[in-house]
Design an enzyme around this catalytic site. Structure first.
Site, mmCIF file in Angstrom:
data_model
loop_
_atom_site.group_PDB
_atom_site.id
_atom_site.type_symbol
_atom_site.label_atom_id
_atom_site.label_comp_id
_atom_site.label_asym_id
_atom_site.label_seq_id
_atom_site.Cartn_x
_atom_site.Cartn_y
_atom_site.Cartn_z
ATOM 1 N N ASP A 172 36.308 23.409 -6.105
ATOM 2 C CA ASP A 172 36.152 22.463 -6.923
ATOM 3 C C ASP A 172 34.651 22.254 -7.363
ATOM 4 O O ASP A 172 33.942 22.708 -6.683
ATOM 5 C CB ASP A 172 36.937 21.225 -6.356
ATOM 6 C CG ASP A 172 37.139 20.197 -7.651
ATOM 7 O OD1 ASP A 172 36.597 20.363 -8.771
ATOM 8 O OD2 ASP A 172 38.126 19.432 -7.228
ATOM 9 N N GLU A 219 41.367 4.003 -14.922
ATOM 10 C CA GLU A 219 42.446 4.951 -13.842
ATOM 11 C C GLU A 219 42.054 6.381 -14.255
ATOM 12 O O GLU A 219 42.370 6.889 -15.310
ATOM 13 C CB GLU A 219 43.921 4.705 -14.532
ATOM 14 C CG GLU A 219 44.759 5.426 -13.387
ATOM 15 C CD GLU A 219 46.198 5.089 -13.950
ATOM 16 O OE1 GLU A 219 47.060 4.790 -12.999
ATOM 17 O OE2 GLU A 219 46.722 5.201 -15.026
#
Length: 709
Positions: A238, A450
């Site tokens: 990542d 979110e």
């Protein structure tokens, strides 16, 4: 050794140490003397080609999961890969090799949505390992294609493994998890993507799992991924996760040590800059050059499979032209998926669908009513046209019905204008209520609050939710609308489950719309007015409150998701209402015992006994009838479509693996005893029965002796 492996190894054999190191960085430079162009490995396609200009923007992944439709997910994957090739071909012709311009897509996200507070849960296919596996496999196959010679695009299963928040501490967090939970819950979707779909890449997670940084984890990347599962593709870190080893995890002390740890434990390409240290790592004897060769060979093999080094025209996908992007057909599929993703949670006294002929005025109220951001979620592309819920309703009713609109409030702040007093739109809400025959309240969240740490987050916890309530003044606007005495329809646009207790008690009709894509507003309007029947099912549990949840940082599955929860859900996993009615007819099993290597086939007849055509998800659950085992778990699924009066028979085969469970040592055992198999259109829990008035048909299946599955 396959033909691509040989060619890849031959290329690597001609590279200098510096050239090989350069290829392990996500923004790999060209090696002109070998005919290798520059390449940026970083691209995204979670729900459409992302971050690279115009593309079809499908509903967010969590909404796609609500379709419970494997074939539909496969079609979406195929469209994404076609648009990806069209864009790649055009970009390559312009010699544009920038980020988001390649064919290696870091999608799908097959992490398990174990806690509704997690901001990135919207990127997943929900809380269930079986559903996530089935949809993940279809997405990967759709993206990678079935051409015998070349891969259409490369998919990547992420984030491996045991990763689901909290976002704010992901760079330093250690997810402690039992072997049983790891194999029962967190690994199955990755295993399915690797072994069934032959996913080309796997991305490690930011966090540690049981002490090991995931992007440098021997347990995950070597023992499980390569040895146990036989993975043959490449592993990518990542972004800047390898830097976390020394900066935040404090597992290593220097960038050199971090790069060494990642490379030696199976990471092949670094999203970040740490692998620039590999030259010194090899020269210092910390990394064997043969391991570096293996990593670069893995990467070259992927590029060869994609046909990147062939003469133009040799690869059939070279003929995909830019007019294949954002086509009429792709937009039609997008609308179809949006329609099938919407979940009707409540419809008291058949309030929906509305009859347009009986309404003169309609009030559309709420911060998400005219929001494009609430259509798309995160990791999104750019649509050529967006249809918000307000626009969808206006388009649908035309000149026949007067539409009034009020923003109502800011999504989470206490005023819409900085110069105004707080709650500056409530008088407008009252005015719209007074002149409207019916009210559509469009509430929820969007990716600004979110989502992923860095992309989202303010007072709302780095993109995670502090609780499951609508933020800001939204509850007050809802109450004001209800107090007006006018009929209210709630459209909840979120990427996750909310606590809708008050709403369930006070609002007659509730639609969970997720982030429904660029065509989402049209789909919502058509649902409200009955142009089609809703068919979405919840891929996550809607809890009554966060107080019943374990600590967010607790990765044990006890008390989490429908598989282990003890309380009654407000709206259960697998639940969703329709405008039509389905009745279950004769249901049979072909045998009543199971053994290792055996199978049980269930058959059930389903009839549409209502007045509208509709889709239904036939669901099969299995429960081991012994203490300390999970609740009934989804183990079979089939989506069907029936016209009024039409009947069909569905057959679903359960292999021995559907009955087996992992023990504390992660042994996969089919244990002696009885199992209950439930066949129906929902979960076999009391709450689902109360909400639908139906129960699945159940059978007892017996296993005579304990064996490995």
């Amino acid at each position: 050794m396959g033909k691509y492996r040989e060619r890849a190894a031959a290329l690597v054999a001609q590279m200098t140490l510096e050239e090989k190191v350069g290829q392990t960085l996500y923004n790999a430079p060209a090696i002109e003397r070998l005919g290798i162009p520059a390449y940026n490995w970083w691209n995204e396609a979670l729900h459409g080609v992302a971050r690279a200009g115009t593309a079809t923007v499908f509903p967010q992944a969590i909404g796609v999961a609500a379709t419970f439709d494997e074939e539909l997910v496969g079609k979406m994957g195929e469209v994404i890969s076609t648009e990806a090739r069209a864009k790649y071909n055009a970009q390559r012709a312009a010699e544009d090799r920038d980020i988001y311009k390649g064919l290696t897509f870091w999608s799908p996200n097959v992490n398990i949505f174990r806690d509704p507070r997690w901001g990135r849960g919207q990127e997943t296919f929900g809380e269930d390992p079986y559903l996530t596996s089935r949809l993940g496999v279809r997405f990967v196959k759709g993206l990678q294609g079935d051409d015998p010679d070349y891969m259409k695009a490369a998919a990547c299963a992420k984030h491996f493994a045991v990763h689901s928040g909290p976002e704010g501490i992901r760079h330093s967090f250690n997810a402690v998890v039992s072997k049983q939970d790891m194999y029962e819950t967190y690994l199955p979707a990755f295993k399915a993507c690797v072994q069934e779909a032959k996913v080309e890449a796997v991305m490690g997670a930011y966090n540690r799992t049981n002490g090991e940084p995931c992007c440098g984890s021997k347990t995950l990347l070597l023992d499980i991924l390569r040895e146990e599962w036989g993975f043959e593709g490449h592993v990518v870190s990542d972004c800047w996760a390898v830097t976390d080893f020394h900066e935040f995890h404090k597992i290593t002390k220097t960038p050199l040590e971090s790069a060494t740890m990642a490379m030696n434990n199976g990471c092949d390409v670094n999203c970040g800059c740490m692998f620039a240290n590999l030259r010194d790592a090899v020269r210092g004897g910390y990394v064997d050059e043969a391991r570096l060769d293996e990593a670069v060979t893995n990467l070259m093999e992927t590029r060869l499979k994609l046909g990147m080094f062939e003469e133009e025209g040799k690869v059939s996908f070279d003929s995909i032209t830019y007019d294949q992007v954002d086509t009429k057909e792709n937009r039609a599929l997008n609308l179809e998926i949006a329609r099938k993703s919407l979940v009707l949670l409540k419809n008291e006294n058949h309030m929906l669908p509305l009859d347009k002929a009986k309404i003169k005025t309609i009030g559309v109220i709420g911060p998400n009513a005219d929001s494009r951001k609430a259509l798309v979620g995160n990791y999104e592309g750019t649509a050529s046209r967006y249809v918000t819920v307000l626009e969808g309703i206006e388009d649908y009713v035309g000149e026949d019905v007067r539409v009034y609109y009020a923003e109502g409030c800011h999504l989470y702040k206490d005023r819409t204008s900085n110069l105004a007093q707080e709650n500056d739109r409530i008088s407008e809400v009252k005015a719209v209520c007074s002149v409207s025959d019916v009210l559509v309240l469009v509430m929820g969240l969007d990716s600004s609050i979110e989502g992923e740490q860095g992309d989202a987050g303010n007072e709302f916890a780095s993109g995670d939710k502090l609780d499951l309530n609508f933020p800001g003044l939204q509850p007050e606007v809802l109450r004001t609308a209800c107090e007006s005495g006018k009929p209210v329809i709630l459209v909840s646009m979120t990427g996750s489950a909310m606590s809708l207790n008050w709403e369930d008690s006070n609002i007659p009709a509730i639609i969970q719309a997720w982030y429904p894509g660029a065509q989402g507003g049209r789909a919502v309007a058509e649902l409200i007015f009955g142009a089609y029947s809703p068919e979405g099912k919840l891929p996550v549990t809607f809890h009554r409150t966060t107080e019943e949840l374990p600590e967010f940082t607790d990765y044990a599955m006890k008390g989490r998701t429908y598989r282990y929860m003890e309380q009654e859900a407000l709206y259960p996993f697998g639940f969703g209402l329709s405008y039509t009615t389905f009745e279950q007819g004769e249901t049979t099993v072909d045998r009543q015992e199971i053994e290792a290597g055996g199978k049980v086939t269930v058959r059930t007849a389903i009839k549409n006994t209502g007045l509208a055509a509709g889709g239904q998800a036939v669901q099969v659950y299995v429960k081991a009838l012994r203490p300390d085992t999970p609740n009934a778990q989804l183990k079979g699924l089939k989506k069907i479509y029936l016209k009024p009066g039409e009947e069909t028979s569905v057959a679903i085969t359960l292999e021995d693996k559907a009955f087996a469970l992992y023990n504390e040592d992660a042994d996969f055992l089919l244990e002696v005893g009885d199992y209950e198999v439930y066949v129906g259109m929902q979960q076999p829990d009391a709450r689902s029965a109360a909400l639908t008035g139906q129960k699945p048909v159940s059978f007892k299946i017996t296993c005579g002796k304990t064996q490995r599955a």
